[in-house]
Design a protein around this motif. Structure first.
Motif, PDB file in Angstrom:
ATOM      1  N   LEU A 156     -43.415  13.039  54.750  1.00 33.79           N
ATOM      2  CA  LEU A 156     -42.993  13.960  55.807  1.00 33.79           C
ATOM      3  C   LEU A 156     -43.639  13.601  57.143  1.00 33.79           C
ATOM      4  O   LEU A 156     -42.985  13.678  58.195  1.00 33.79           O
ATOM      5  N   ALA A 157     -44.917  13.199  57.102  1.00 40.33           N
ATOM      6  CA  ALA A 157     -45.598  12.833  58.352  1.00 40.33           C
ATOM      7  C   ALA A 157     -44.901  11.657  59.024  1.00 40.33           C
ATOM      8  O   ALA A 157     -44.669  11.667  60.248  1.00 40.33           O
ATOM      9  N   ALA A 158     -44.541  10.644  58.237  1.00 45.31           N
ATOM     10  CA  ALA A 158     -43.862   9.475  58.801  1.00 45.31           C
ATOM     11  C   ALA A 158     -42.473   9.831  59.313  1.00 45.31           C
ATOM     12  O   ALA A 158     -42.069   9.401  60.406  1.00 45.31           O
ATOM     13  N   VAL A 159     -41.729  10.622  58.556  1.00 46.82           N
ATOM     14  CA  VAL A 159     -40.367  10.987  58.957  1.00 46.82           C
ATOM     15  C   VAL A 159     -40.389  11.771  60.261  1.00 46.82           C
ATOM     16  O   VAL A 159     -39.615  11.485  61.194  1.00 46.82           O
ATOM     17  N   VAL A 160     -41.276  12.759  60.341  1.00 44.58           N
ATOM     18  CA  VAL A 160     -41.366  13.556  61.573  1.00 44.58           C
ATOM     19  C   VAL A 160     -41.790  12.673  62.743  1.00 44.58           C
ATOM     20  O   VAL A 160     -41.210  12.735  63.839  1.00 44.58           O
ATOM     21  N   GLY A 161     -42.816  11.837  62.534  1.00 44.82           N
ATOM     22  CA  GLY A 161     -43.288  10.964  63.608  1.00 44.82           C
ATOM     23  C   GLY A 161     -42.213  10.023  64.101  1.00 44.82           C
ATOM     24  O   GLY A 161     -42.033   9.834  65.320  1.00 44.82           O
ATOM     25  N   ILE A 162     -41.452   9.433  63.173  1.00 41.15           N
ATOM     26  CA  ILE A 162     -40.398   8.486  63.560  1.00 41.15           C
ATOM     27  C   ILE A 162     -39.278   9.200  64.309  1.00 41.15           C
ATOM     28  O   ILE A 162     -38.747   8.681  65.303  1.00 41.15           O
ATOM     29  N   LEU A 163     -38.898  10.391  63.856  1.00 43.43           N
ATOM     30  CA  LEU A 163     -37.844  11.143  64.545  1.00 43.43           C
ATOM     31  C   LEU A 163     -38.274  11.523  65.958  1.00 43.43           C
ATOM     32  O   LEU A 163     -37.483  11.429  66.913  1.00 43.43           O
ATOM     33  N   VAL A 164     -39.523  11.953  66.111  1.00 40.68           N
ATOM     34  CA  VAL A 164     -40.019  12.299  67.451  1.00 40.68           C
ATOM     35  C   VAL A 164     -40.074  11.047  68.329  1.00 40.68           C
ATOM     36  O   VAL A 164     -39.710  11.085  69.515  1.00 40.68           O
ATOM     37  N   ALA A 165     -40.496   9.941  67.755  1.00 43.48           N
ATOM     38  CA  ALA A 165     -40.544   8.683  68.509  1.00 43.48           C
ATOM     39  C   ALA A 165     -39.152   8.268  68.971  1.00 43.48           C
ATOM     40  O   ALA A 165     -38.973   7.814  70.111  1.00 43.48           O
ATOM     41  N   ALA A 166     -38.164   8.453  68.087  1.00 42.80           N
ATOM     42  CA  ALA A 166     -36.794   8.095  68.454  1.00 42.80           C
ATOM     43  C   ALA A 166     -36.272   9.007  69.546  1.00 42.80           C
ATOM     44  O   ALA A 166     -35.554   8.559  70.455  1.00 42.80           O
ATOM     45  N   ALA A 167     -36.612  10.281  69.487  1.00 44.85           N
ATOM     46  CA  ALA A 167     -36.118  11.235  70.480  1.00 44.85           C
ATOM     47  C   ALA A 167     -36.774  11.024  71.834  1.00 44.85           C
ATOM     48  O   ALA A 167     -36.128  11.160  72.882  1.00 44.85           O
ATOM     49  N   LEU A 168     -38.066  10.681  71.831  1.00 42.97           N
ATOM     50  CA  LEU A 168     -38.804  10.529  73.082  1.00 42.97           C
ATOM     51  C   LEU A 168     -38.872   9.084  73.555  1.00 42.97           C
ATOM     52  O   LEU A 168     -39.424   8.809  74.630  1.00 42.97           O
ATOM     53  N   GLY A 177     -47.576   8.992  62.752  1.00 39.94           N
ATOM     54  CA  GLY A 177     -47.004   9.551  61.529  1.00 39.94           C
ATOM     55  C   GLY A 177     -47.008   8.553  60.386  1.00 39.94           C
ATOM     56  O   GLY A 177     -47.327   8.896  59.242  1.00 39.94           O
ATOM     57  N   ILE A 178     -46.641   7.293  60.700  1.00 40.09           N
ATOM     58  CA  ILE A 178     -46.651   6.245  59.679  1.00 40.09           C
ATOM     59  C   ILE A 178     -48.054   6.051  59.119  1.00 40.09           C
ATOM     60  O   ILE A 178     -48.254   5.974  57.897  1.00 40.09           O
ATOM     61  N   GLY A 179     -49.034   5.996  60.011  1.00 41.52           N
ATOM     62  CA  GLY A 179     -50.415   5.825  59.561  1.00 41.52           C
ATOM     63  C   GLY A 179     -50.870   6.983  58.695  1.00 41.52           C
ATOM     64  O   GLY A 179     -51.565   6.790  57.682  1.00 41.52           O
ATOM     65  N   ALA A 180     -50.473   8.202  59.067  1.00 42.92           N
ATOM     66  CA  ALA A 180     -50.868   9.381  58.292  1.00 42.92           C
ATOM     67  C   ALA A 180     -50.286   9.331  56.886  1.00 42.92           C
ATOM     68  O   ALA A 180     -50.979   9.622  55.893  1.00 42.92           O
TER      69      ALA A 180
END
Length: 692
Positions: A156-168, A177-180
């Motif tokens: 979940l941490a990676a998925v949320v981080g990647i989605l936020v990265a894509a949006a911003l 998120g990936i590291g977490a």
């Protein structure tokens, strides 16, 4: 299928995955995030509820890990559609999910290894193992409970981080998120490692069995209750627990399936669960003189082969069903029945059980059932219990009265003049197989609720509100205390519960007393004229017997048990056999009012309740009770104890004779240690099982 909410959650989750794909193809980060949130939440809900549907999904290639993998692949597709294929976050996401799935293998291996190592060859209750063998604490529940689900949700941490990265359009938060996710996955695996090595691992099977044998040597059990069966058959052994607690000899319960142990009711009797036949046959049971069997099952052979004890079939109910005259019963030294009826059943069936081997011991379990009050007291409003059985596995109209007669019975009872109170307690399985039975049950419930509401609005029916409030407060207090007494019960894994499974006798006795107090407070918590639908385990069936003046039921063990009260009862001839044929086929209805599906005969039952002194069937009920259940004196538990003592002496006499013959010697006498008493090899088990 589970509940309607579980079905909706499963459908929503499966529909959300096509939405994920559509959001990835469009592409739309907000839509993808919303659909992903739905899949996460629905998945968590189904696992939290332990839904049957979760297992079904794995059968159609939609298992837990597949669902997570699909979501992650669709996230990669979203990044590609967002023209981020050349961005570092794209490669970081791929590397993250590959590494994350690489961690699944050691995680799964470790959790499996821990569970297997902590699975005892023998699980116990009420046996002091802690002083004989070192059993370490179980891993924290947070690590082992639903471990695969927890591990996968770390993405979940990676998925949320990647989605936020894509949006911003900023890779930094994505890599956080990936590291977490990767770090948490590594930490989870490392946290499990200590529990597969060193002092945190339980002893091997040999040491556990030595500890159990050491306890057996000290305790020296004399009477064993042996049981094997499926999860749904636990009631068959539970009904004998109180009897075992009242034995004059030292009791022991031996179970063969772990699922039965987990469904065993609280007891003070020592319990050993031995799944392996070889382990059972190698236990030191040399002091046991009487073995009691509650069911005819193949695994009985593992104890039946021991000649130093006498073997008795006690069954799990006394009725006219075919199971009550199973030819398998020939293998036992004796068959114990409640009364003369059981003896006659075997004689009529002619299945090879000798009359000399049948002993009448009554039914100790029926001791809590109270008799009739005698003459009706002034102002007493009779209570009639309607306790139908369920629809069964086929559509035989004789299975239950609910389908054809249930509504007619309830309509006549709630409209009776003078008035009666109706208690409706259907079988717990009612409506589980038949939609028609479920609908009939719902209509009956609605009838009773409507009649109750009408009485509540009738000024002739008054209520002592203050007394009811006091009773309700007492119920709350008792339930809170019972929750305290049972708090933590069953915690830990098999090894830990075996180590710590010593019953606190004082707490056990307090809980039993509180259940009795709960029952008293329950009946006082509402007016004595109020009809009641009782579908839960509390109050128990026998408690309903005791507050009732009469009962209406179907052919089942409920009728046989109610006969112990001596109160009037009616049985519905749902199949339309006719009264004479119905009585001929079913011993338990010979002193009953026989009802047709229109329930016209209820007037006869109600007349017997209102005027007990002129009840035409009273004498027949007394005679039938003695025939089915034996005499009231001596008490059944005393008869049972006498039978155990007599048979134990018989076993001891046999064993002494064997020792004498062995001591004299001779060409046909083998040494005592050659007898197949308590030791067996794997080959021996196979031969014994085959011989059975």
């Amino acid at each position: 299928m589970g509940s309607a909410a579980e079905l909706v959650a499963a459908v929503v989750m499966m529909l959300a995955f096509p939405c994920l794909m559509l959001a990835a193809l469009v592409p739309s980060v907000p839509a993808f995030a919303a659909a992903a949130a739905v899949t996460y939440l629905a998945d968590h809900y189904l696992h939290h509820r332990g839904s049957y549907l979760v297992n079904r999904l794995s059968k159609v290639r939609a298992g837990l890990s597949i669902r997570f993998l699909i979501r992650q692949l669709l996230l990669i597709l979203l990044l590609a559609r967002l023209s981020l294929a050349d961005n570092l976050i794209y490669y970081g996401a791929i590397a993250c999910f590959i590494a994350f799935y690489g961690l699944q293998a050691p995680h799964g291996a470790l959790t499996t290894l821990i569970r297997n190592r902590r699975r005892m060859p023998v699980a116990t209750r009420n046996i002091d193992l802690a002083s004989r063998v070192r059993i370490p604490d179980a891993p924290p529940r947070a690590l082992m409970h639903r471990a695969a689900e927890k591990m996968l949700h770390l993405d979940l941490a990676a998925v949320v981080g990647i989605l936020v990265a894509a949006a911003l359009d900023s890779a930094v938060i994505g890599f956080v998120g990936i590291g977490a996710t990767v770090l948490l996955g590594i930490l989870y695996v490392l946290a499990l490692v200590p529990y597969v090595r060193g002092r945190r691992t339980p002893p091997n099977a040999e040491k556990v069995l030595e500890a159990v044998d050491s306890w057996l040597s000290d305790y020296r059990p004399e009477t064993v209750l042996y049981f094997s069966g499926s999860k749904d058959s636990a009631y068959q052994v539970n009904m004998w627990l109180e009897t075992m607690e009242q034995l004059d000899t030292r009791p022991l319960i031996i179970l063969r399936e772990r699922v039965i142990l987990s469904n065993l009711a609280p007891t003070t009797v020592p319990v050993i669960c031995v799944p392996g036949g070889v382990h059972l046959m190698n236990l030191d049971l040399s002091t046991v003189r009487v073995a009691l069997y509650a069911a005819n099952v193949g695994k009985n052979i593992h104890l039946l082969r021991v000649p130093t004890m006498k073997h008795v079939f006690i069954g799990h109910g006394d009725s006219d069903k075919i199971a009550s005259v199973n030819p398998y019963s020939k293998v036992y030294d004796e068959v114990w029945t409640a009364g003369r009826a059981g003896r006659d059943r075997y004689a009529i069936a002619d299945v090879g059980v000798r009359d000399d081997d049948i002993v009448e011991v009554g039914r100790p379990q029926l001791a809590p059932i109270e008799g009739a009050r005698g003459e009706a007291a002034d102002g007493h409003r009779p209570t009639v219990l309607y306790a139908p059985t369920w629809e069964g596995w086929d559509d035989n109209p004789g299975n239950t009265s609910i389908l054809l007669a249930g509504e007619n019975i309830v309509k006549r009872l709630v409209a009776a003049d003078p008035a009666v109170r109706v208690l409706y307690k259907p079988h717990p399985f009612t409506g589980t197989r038949s939609a028609q039975a479920k609908a009939a049950h719902q209509r009956i419930t609605a009838l009773i609720e409507k009649a109750t509401a009408e009485r509540a609005a009738d000024p002739r029916y008054t209520a002592d509100t203050a007394a009811q409030e006091r009773a309700a407060a007492e119920l709350t207090r008792i339930e809170a205390r019972l929750a305290e007494l049972t708090d933590g019960a069953g915690g830990g894994d098999e090894a830990e519960t075996s180590r710590d499974g010593l019953v606190d006798v004082a707490r056990h006795e307090e809980a039993a007393r509180l259940r009795t107090e709960w029952n008293t407070a329950y009946w006082r918590s509402f007016p004595d004229w109020e009809h009641r639908v009782i579908t839960g385990p509390q109050p128990r069936l026998y408690d309903c017997f005791n507050v009732s003046d009469a009962m209406v039921s179907d052919i089942s063990s409920v009728v046989s048990d109610f006969i112990a009260s001596g109160k009037p009862y009616a049985v519905t001839d749902s199949a339309g056999l006719g009264a004479e044929e119905f009585k001929r086929q079913n011993t338990a209805v010979r002193a009953a009012v026989i009802l047709s599906n229109d329930a016209a005969g209820l007037d006869e039952l109600l007349a017997a309740v209102r005027a007990p002194e002129s009840d035409p069937l009273a004498a027949e009920r007394g005679e039938l009770k003695r025939y089915l259940l034996g005499p009231d004196e001596p008490k059944s538990i005393d008869q049972f104890n006498s039978a155990v003592g007599r048979l134990a002496r018989k076993a001891e006499t046999r064993n002494l004779g064997q020792e004498s013959r062995t001591a004299v010697g001779g060409p046909d006498v083998e040494p005592a240690d050659a007898l197949p008493a308590q030791a067996a090899s794997v080959t021996g088990e196979t031969e014994g099982a085959g011989a059975g």
